[in-house]
Design a protein around this motif. Structure first.
Motif, PDB file in Angstrom:
ATOM      1  N   CYS A  72      42.241  34.723  34.864  1.00  0.00           N
ATOM      2  CA  CYS A  72      42.871  33.411  34.692  1.00  0.00           C
ATOM      3  C   CYS A  72      41.976  32.310  35.230  1.00  0.00           C
ATOM      4  O   CYS A  72      41.779  31.276  34.577  1.00  0.00           O
ATOM      5  CB  CYS A  72      44.214  33.355  35.436  1.00  0.00           C
ATOM      6  SG  CYS A  72      45.514  34.279  34.643  1.00  0.00           S
ATOM      7  N   ALA A  75      39.104  31.757  32.952  1.00  0.00           N
ATOM      8  CA  ALA A  75      39.459  31.103  31.689  1.00  0.00           C
ATOM      9  C   ALA A  75      39.834  29.640  31.885  1.00  0.00           C
ATOM     10  O   ALA A  75      39.476  28.785  31.076  1.00  0.00           O
ATOM     11  CB  ALA A  75      40.604  31.859  31.019  1.00  0.00           C
TER      12      ALA A  75
ATOM     13  N   GLY C 199      34.558  29.910  34.783  1.00  0.00           N
ATOM     14  CA  GLY C 199      33.973  30.134  33.474  1.00  0.00           C
ATOM     15  C   GLY C 199      33.040  29.069  32.963  1.00  0.00           C
ATOM     16  O   GLY C 199      31.903  29.349  32.608  1.00  0.00           O
TER      17      GLY C 199
END
Lengths: 218, 218, 218
Positions: A72, A75, C199
């Motif tokens: 999570c 992302a 990310g």
């Protein structure tokens, strides 16, 4: 039911750990590891003190929340400036849930009320403490500008009282967890705090808090 | 009698922990927590290694010294410049008592002499090590300008010899504890030290010690 | 045979710990202590999780490698600039051996494959993590510029597969350990790495690594 609540608490702490990893510039495996330490560390220490094999290592399901948390955070990485606040927010959610479940487990082991409160506090602050110590930052637990341990103490204390009075229930437990969460979050918002360790030093003389943002030490 | 000596040792270490909390600008709950870790940490690790439920969590009385220590430090905060020295002084007193009691406990568990000395050393340096690690400072244990582990080794070694020779007594134990305390304190005063980890590096090239005083990292 | 391999692994990790002590300017007792923590820490944590008395404290022979390592580092101190690289090299050798032996021990305790891999990883990264945490540096485990945990995971994973397939042998174990060692060392040489925890942050924006060399904080 109990397992489910525990998994939710582990997930909250794991997100706090993974956000800390993002803040410090670690890689994604370090993120999962730090999430695991933060989510499972408090419970493992509690189980070691209770002298039983940590439940964590019996059921692989306990390792799902840290992996999920790392994914999570990977992302949906928030903006750098919000990272410290988000670590504290998820940490507060985990703190609320764990001070109730940690105390309950100690009570089930027939510990006296004082020790039950302490074990609840250790369970709920242990994970975050380990996260900060192994990330090489001064633990949030010791930050004199807000309330941390006191929120866990209130939650654990109310859990002990409710248990001995005989009207502990899932709803009441959730309420106590919510109260501990609220105390922590409101103290962050409004700067509530407890006195300093050193009685006669003036608060006014303290340095301002370090600016938020990622610290990279490699 | 044994419990009383242990409680005194815990109090000394707890004061060292609370003084460290004052030095780092933590709040009073952090002070009690750090005092508890410093006073009880070494014994908990020893009990975990002995694979028994830590005695600390069976009797709530063990939590009295840390609370008392936090209150004392709150009421009588010393001047900032003296804080580091006072941490080291109380730490030395705890070190002396714990290297005797820790070794005795290992001997009662039928450990061989080498392991008994090591467990004594771990019990006596463990609390201070945890205090420094979770306060995010380099442990005093590693400071190359004075003697730390060696004082604990001498105390533990003499305890093992006295025990196996069959003339261990409360008076002799107190004498050994006092000797370990003296070695530590005199090494601080006169700069006694052991060789560096790296054989051929010159001491003269080392940087001066960091100035004392409160370090605030928030 | 098993004990011998374990002692070799402990020695590698202990050298890494003693080199870190040299790098940080600690004294020779601190060097032996840090070598002991680094060499034995991972195994002690694994044994605590398995809820058995740590093997380390049953046989004094386990304490020989750390003492030997401290003496070797004292006698043959390398140039300052090479210290960090050498810490990583010996750490990698220990990592390779321990991810195999740690996983084997978990498998002998009938753990499920997932937990066995995790215990292997904890055994092999635990000692180095403790070394870095108590030396007050950010753990190498989290360094995003090379591969660390992944090497241990590959080694542990292959060990689990070989065990369940029924053709685990000393030679195969040595091969797996060598492979994990190679992955770690080649990642250091060629800058292999895994994605960051966050990310969408660009790697290019990261600060350069801190210069090597001794850090002295006293």
């Amino acid at each position: 039911m109990y397992i489910l609540i525990e998994l939710v608490g582990i997930f909250f702490f794991a997100v706090a750990g993974s956000l800390m990893a993002a803040r410090r510039g670690f890689d994604i495996l370090g993120s999962a590891f730090l999430g695991g330490v933060c989510g499972l560390g408090g419970g493992v220490v509690r189980d070691l003190i209770l002298n039983e094999s940590p439940a964590t290592f019996e059921h692989p399901i306990y390792f799902v929340p840290p992996v999920l948390a790392a994914l999570c955070v990977y992302a949906f990485t928030p903006a750098v400036q919000k990272l410290h606040r988000l670590v504290q927010l998820f940490d507060a959610a985990g703190l609320g849930l764990f001070c109730v479940t940690g105390t309950m487990k100690a009570l089930e082991h027939q510990f006296n009320p004082v020790t039950a409160v302490l074990l609840g506090v250790i369970t709920s602050v242990g994970g975050g403490l380990m996260r900060d110590v192994i990330s090489n930052v001064t633990p949030d637990l010791f930050n004199p500008r807000d309330i941390y341990a006191l929120a866990a103490m209130v939650g654990s204390g109310l859990t002990v009282i409710a248990w001995h009075a005989g009207f502990m229930s899932v709803g009441l437990g959730a309420g106590i967890a919510g109260l501990a969460f609220l105390i922590r979050v409101l103290s962050l918002r409004f700067g509530w705090s407890v006195p300093l360790a050193a009685g006669h030093w003036h608060r006014a003389k303290q340095n301002p808090p370090a600016p938020d943002g990622p610290q990279r030490h490699f």
